[in-house]
Design a protein around this motif. Structure first.
Motif, PDB file in Angstrom:
ATOM      1  N   TYR A  59       0.813  -1.212   0.000  1.00 14.30           N
ATOM      2  CA  TYR A  59       0.000   0.000   0.000  1.00 14.30           C
ATOM      3  C   TYR A  59       0.851   1.268   0.000  1.00 14.30           C
ATOM      4  N   PRO A 111      -7.014   0.988  -2.580  1.00 12.57           N
ATOM      5  CA  PRO A 111      -7.147  -0.476  -2.464  1.00 12.57           C
ATOM      6  C   PRO A 111      -8.455  -1.018  -3.014  1.00 12.57           C
ATOM      7  N   GLN A 137     -18.090  -3.471  -1.505  1.00 14.70           N
ATOM      8  CA  GLN A 137     -18.607  -2.202  -2.010  1.00 14.70           C
ATOM      9  C   GLN A 137     -18.136  -1.865  -3.415  1.00 14.70           C
ATOM     10  N   SER A 138     -17.110  -2.529  -3.886  1.00 17.31           N
ATOM     11  CA  SER A 138     -16.601  -2.241  -5.230  1.00 17.31           C
ATOM     12  C   SER A 138     -16.742  -3.487  -6.088  1.00 17.31           C
ATOM     13  N   PHE A 164     -16.449  -4.939 -10.296  1.00 12.89           N
ATOM     14  CA  PHE A 164     -15.945  -4.653 -11.635  1.00 12.89           C
ATOM     15  C   PHE A 164     -16.121  -5.881 -12.517  1.00 12.89           C
ATOM     16  N   TYR A 218     -13.865  -7.385 -15.700  1.00 13.83           N
ATOM     17  CA  TYR A 218     -12.653  -7.287 -16.499  1.00 13.83           C
ATOM     18  C   TYR A 218     -12.783  -8.237 -17.672  1.00 13.83           C
ATOM     19  N   ASN A 263     -14.394  -6.305  -4.135  1.00 14.58           N
ATOM     20  CA  ASN A 263     -13.442  -5.959  -3.072  1.00 14.58           C
ATOM     21  C   ASN A 263     -13.792  -6.701  -1.786  1.00 14.58           C
ATOM     22  N   ASP A 285      -9.005  -8.269   3.999  1.00 13.04           N
ATOM     23  CA  ASP A 285      -8.034  -9.335   4.226  1.00 13.04           C
ATOM     24  C   ASP A 285      -7.214  -8.950   5.451  1.00 13.04           C
ATOM     25  N   ASN A 311      -6.910  -5.340   5.745  1.00 11.89           N
ATOM     26  CA  ASN A 311      -6.532  -4.671   4.494  1.00 11.89           C
ATOM     27  C   ASN A 311      -7.559  -4.947   3.418  1.00 11.89           C
ATOM     28  N   GLU A 312      -7.834  -3.935   2.615  1.00 17.76           N
ATOM     29  CA  GLU A 312      -8.760  -4.136   1.503  1.00 17.76           C
ATOM     30  C   GLU A 312      -8.018  -4.688   0.300  1.00 17.76           C
ATOM     31  N   LYS A 313      -8.675  -5.556  -0.436  1.00 10.92           N
ATOM     32  CA  LYS A 313      -8.089  -6.075  -1.664  1.00 10.92           C
ATOM     33  C   LYS A 313      -9.200  -6.439  -2.621  1.00 10.92           C
ATOM     34  N   LEU A 314      -8.847  -6.659  -3.844  1.00  5.24           N
ATOM     35  CA  LEU A 314      -9.814  -7.138  -4.834  1.00  5.24           C
ATOM     36  C   LEU A 314      -9.657  -8.639  -4.990  1.00  5.24           C
ATOM     37  N   PHE A 344     -10.625 -11.768  -7.523  1.00  5.01           N
ATOM     38  CA  PHE A 344     -11.016 -12.044  -8.899  1.00  5.01           C
ATOM     39  C   PHE A 344     -11.679 -13.412  -8.994  1.00  5.01           C
ATOM     40  N   GLY A 345     -12.781 -13.490  -9.746  1.00  5.24           N
ATOM     41  CA  GLY A 345     -13.340 -14.786 -10.074  1.00  5.24           C
ATOM     42  C   GLY A 345     -12.448 -15.488 -11.083  1.00  5.24           C
TER      43      GLY A 345
END
Lengths: 112, 112
Positions: free
Chosen positions: A50, A97, B31-32, B34, B36, B91, B94, B97-100, B102-103
């Motif tokens: 980060y 993030p 909350q987020s 996307f 891709y 999102n 973790d 910590n926030e992270k994304l 992915f499927g």
């Protein structure tokens, strides 16, 4: 234009060797990420940062390390390469993030 | 249970048809969101963010259903160039910590 680059694009190495993959971004993003992608597993997070001097382990961090000495770079080191680490490695960065990530072109690593 | 789940497909769809994918997520605090797109042997690229009220970008429409914890992607008038793997991204937290996350992706092939 801002971009994120990775080098090398292809690498073949032997079991037991130390390997470092480079990632460089000119977005001025604080957040940087390393993923590996294998068939059947999708993208899996290895390490992330980060900001300068900050590093965190992802879900598949064993055998990998990162360091963040500046905003632009997050090199990924395989301490002692194993055949199970043969994969495609992607670096990404984001402004926040929770925000969308921008990916580098990937490094295809083969460990023989 | 996987944090982000997608039907891997493949979806084989004739050119000009409409196709829809769903993706479910497990964390109600996310909350987020996307979508891709990833072409073969290339890096993932942001297709579109998904907003609470739903959003459209040309032939692409994304929707979020918080109650049922899924997001969807609709592609109208599909083109040959739409052939790719579509990744759902959410999102999550973790260890603070926030992270994304992915499927694993849904593979789409548009047939002439």
């Amino acid at each position: 234009d801002a971009e994120i680059t990775q080098s090398p694009r292809h690498k073949i190495t032997e079991t037991g060797r130390q390997v470092t993959l480079a990632c460089h971004q000119t977005w001025n993003h604080n957040n940087m990420f390393w993923y590996r992608q294998d068939l059947g597993h999708g993208l899996r997070l290895i390490h992330y940062s980060y900001g300068v001097q900050d590093t965190n382990k992802g879900e598949v961090s064993d055998g990998y390390s990162v360091s963040r000495s500046n905003t632009e770079d997050l090199p990924l080191t395989l301490e002692s390469a194993a055949s199970s680490q043969t994969s495609v490695y992607f670096c990404a960065s984001s402004e926040h993030p929770r925000a969308e990530q921008y990916f580098g072109p990937g490094t295809r690593l083969t460990v023989t | 249970r996987k944090e982000v789940e997608q039907d891997p497909g493949p979806f084989n769809v004739p050119e000009g048809a409409t196709v829809a994918f769903n993706c479910t997520y497990s964390n109600s605090a996310s909350q987020s969101f996307f979508w891709y797109r990833q072409d073969c042997r290339k890096e993932p690229k942001l297709l579109m963010s998904v907003y609470s009220s739903g959003n459209e970008d040309g032939r692409f429409t994304a929707q979020l259903n918080r109650a049922s914890q899924y997001i969807s992607l609709l592609i109208r008038d599909s083109k040959l160039s739409d052939s790719a793997t579509y990744l759902c991204v959410v999102n999550e937290m973790d260890f603070g910590n926030e992270k994304l996350t992915f499927g694993t992706g849904t593979r789409l092939t548009i047939i002439p």
